[in-house]
Design an enzyme around this catalytic site. Structure first.
Site, PDB file in Angstrom:
ATOM      1  N   ARG A  60       0.829  -1.214   0.000  1.00 18.16           N
ATOM      2  CA  ARG A  60       0.000   0.000   0.000  1.00 18.16           C
ATOM      3  C   ARG A  60       0.865   1.267   0.000  1.00 18.16           C
ATOM      4  O   ARG A  60       2.075   1.180   0.177  1.00 18.16           O
ATOM      5  CB  ARG A  60      -0.910   0.023   1.235  1.00 18.16           C
ATOM      6  N   GLY A  61       0.161   2.423  -0.140  1.00 17.08           N
ATOM      7  CA  GLY A  61       0.858   3.702  -0.194  1.00 17.08           C
ATOM      8  C   GLY A  61       1.168   4.010  -1.656  1.00 17.08           C
ATOM      9  O   GLY A  61       1.634   3.139  -2.406  1.00 17.08           O
ATOM     10  N   ALA A  62       0.900   5.249  -2.066  1.00 14.82           N
ATOM     11  CA  ALA A  62       0.917   5.568  -3.499  1.00 14.82           C
ATOM     12  C   ALA A  62       2.227   5.194  -4.211  1.00 14.82           C
ATOM     13  O   ALA A  62       2.198   4.464  -5.214  1.00 14.82           O
ATOM     14  CB  ALA A  62       0.571   7.043  -3.687  1.00 14.82           C
ATOM     15  N   ARG A 101      -6.647  -1.016  -7.257  1.00 15.25           N
ATOM     16  CA  ARG A 101      -7.105   0.100  -6.405  1.00 15.25           C
ATOM     17  C   ARG A 101      -7.244   1.307  -7.328  1.00 15.25           C
ATOM     18  O   ARG A 101      -6.264   1.738  -7.942  1.00 15.25           O
ATOM     19  CB  ARG A 101      -6.117   0.382  -5.259  1.00 15.25           C
ATOM     20  N   ASP A 246      -2.876  10.601  -3.132  1.00 13.98           N
ATOM     21  CA  ASP A 246      -3.007   9.425  -4.008  1.00 13.98           C
ATOM     22  C   ASP A 246      -3.264   9.802  -5.454  1.00 13.98           C
ATOM     23  O   ASP A 246      -2.968   9.032  -6.373  1.00 13.98           O
ATOM     24  CB  ASP A 246      -4.107   8.504  -3.487  1.00 13.98           C
ATOM     25  N   ASN A 256      -6.685  11.878  -0.898  1.00 13.83           N
ATOM     26  CA  ASN A 256      -5.778  11.228   0.070  1.00 13.83           C
ATOM     27  C   ASN A 256      -6.650  10.476   1.072  1.00 13.83           C
ATOM     28  O   ASN A 256      -7.897  10.572   1.034  1.00 13.83           O
ATOM     29  CB  ASN A 256      -4.879  12.266   0.751  1.00 13.83           C
ATOM     30  N   LYS A 257      -6.014   9.746   1.942  1.00 15.20           N
ATOM     31  CA  LYS A 257      -6.725   8.900   2.908  1.00 15.20           C
ATOM     32  C   LYS A 257      -7.871   9.644   3.577  1.00 15.20           C
ATOM     33  O   LYS A 257      -7.728  10.819   3.950  1.00 15.20           O
ATOM     34  CB  LYS A 257      -5.707   8.417   3.944  1.00 15.20           C
TER      35      LYS A 257
END
Ligand code: MRU
Length: 360
Positions: A60-62, A101, A246, A256-257
């Site tokens: 995970r994480g861009a 995703r 993201d 973003n989150k």
């Protein structure tokens, strides 16, 4: 990608395996769902395994998703050669990786970046994917230093209290990451007083991952529940908010989150600079504005349960957007590995320590 010690070192937390890479003929990745209590590496030998790991947030994480897109393309081409897939079957598998995703621009960008090499065979794609991964990691270092220069320039002496959301460090960006890389670079300059970390419900990337990274770097931090952020900002003890992204639309709106939009509103209300750090690969000029950014909807169970324990009545319904969209007008500055874009309304300076430190 190599292990290195110390906050000023080259890589992710000391003693931990690479966040993502290639071994043999498979993708290897740190299982981010097991942290902070277990450091486990996954071997992802099929497209199905990779897609499951991405959807399940083990990977995970861009920026890491960008590497997963590139390395995943190498994986698919290897399997295509071994099993004699048709071109259309391979294309279908690449689409599955690209779409695993939908919000993170980097995932599809990683697959797309490998397209010109695919006809040259698996070993060529593997080499290109490894070097793409190294470039992503290197971009993080430049984002970190540029962001740290900007914040240090706003506040020429003293230490800063920073607020961050989700996880944007080595775990999200391979070595330095984005927003947390900025924090880390400031820390190596002795300029960080404290970091306020949102726990980041529902999946707790802040408490599980960001706190874990800050522990490794020896940064003083306090974990807060997401709802505490506006109060703490209004109270005046935070000098700047730094977050990742993201996908950044052409007009500067960004995803973003979930929880980032509320944090941006609270920062504006409190007059606190709100800085976004992201690689150029996260900027998507093909998307005109935030309304056109696809927002991933995840399972209701992630909200009704915490660590697999039910926290709502049986049958409770939930809404679980993984990301929100923050309008560009709330952003003070955007930092990438190539440039710093400061909003006309961006702060000229911040004065550190405007209020009493938070009660601890
Ligand atoms: O759902 P996640 O954990 O992949 O979400 C990650 C974020 O929202 C990060 O802030 C973003 O990817 C930037 S990472 C450098």
């Amino acid at each position: 990608m190599s292990g290195a010690a110390g906050a000023g070192g080259a890589a992710h937390p000391p003693g931990t395996p690479p966040v993502i890479g290639w071994r043999g003929d498979a993708v290897v990745a740190l299982d981010q769902t097991r942290l902070p209590h277990e450091v486990t590496t996954l071997t992802l030998a099929t497209v199905d395994e990779l897609v499951d790991a991405i959807r399940g947030l083990a990977v995970r994480g861009a920026p890491v998703l960008g590497a997963a897109g590139a390395l995943g393309t190498a994986l698919a081409v290897h399997r295509a050669e071994q099993h004699g897939w048709t071109a259309s079957r391979l294309a279908g598998q690449l689409d599955r990786i690209r779409e695993a995703r939908p919000t993170a621009a980097d995932l599809a960008a990683g697959v797309t970046a490998m397209e010109p090499v695919v006809h040259r065979g698996a070993r060529a794609v593997e080499a290109a994917a490894r070097s793409y991964t190294e470039r992503i990691a290197a971009a993080g270092r430049r984002i970190a230093e540029r962001g740290a220069d900007y914040l240090a320039g706003l506040c020429r002496s003293g230490t800063l209290s920073l607020h961050t959301h989700c996880n944007t460090g080595a775990l999200a960006g391979i070595e330095w990451g984005t927003a947390l890389g900025v924090v880390r670079a400031l820390h190596t300059r002795g300029r960080v007083r404290q970091v306020i970390v949102d726990e980041t419900r529902p999946l707790l990337q802040g408490s599980r991952l960001t706190c874990w990274e800050l522990e490794q770097w020896g940064v003083d931090y306090r974990l807060v529940c997401d709802g505490a952020a506006p109060y703490l900002l209004a109270r005046g003890g935070v000098d700047a908010v730094v977050v990742g992204a993201d996908r950044v639309a052409a007009n500067g709106d960004f995803a973003n989150k979930i929880g980032t939009f509320g944090l941006a509103l609270a920062a504006r209300h409190a007059g606190v600079p709100f800085v976004v750090a992201a690689p150029e690969s996260t900027l998507d000029p093909g998307v005109p504005d935030g309304a056109a950014i696809p927002v991933e909807q995840r399972s209701e169970r992630e909200v009704t349960h915490v660590a697999d324990v039910s926290v709502a009545p049986a049958g409770a319904r939930a809404i679980n957007p993984a990301f929100d969209v923050t309008p560009a007008e709330l952003v003070s500055a955007l930092v990438t590995e190539r440039r710093l874009i400061v909003a006309p309304s961006g702060p000229a300076a911040v004065v550190p320590g405007r209020a009493d430190p938070h009660p601890v």
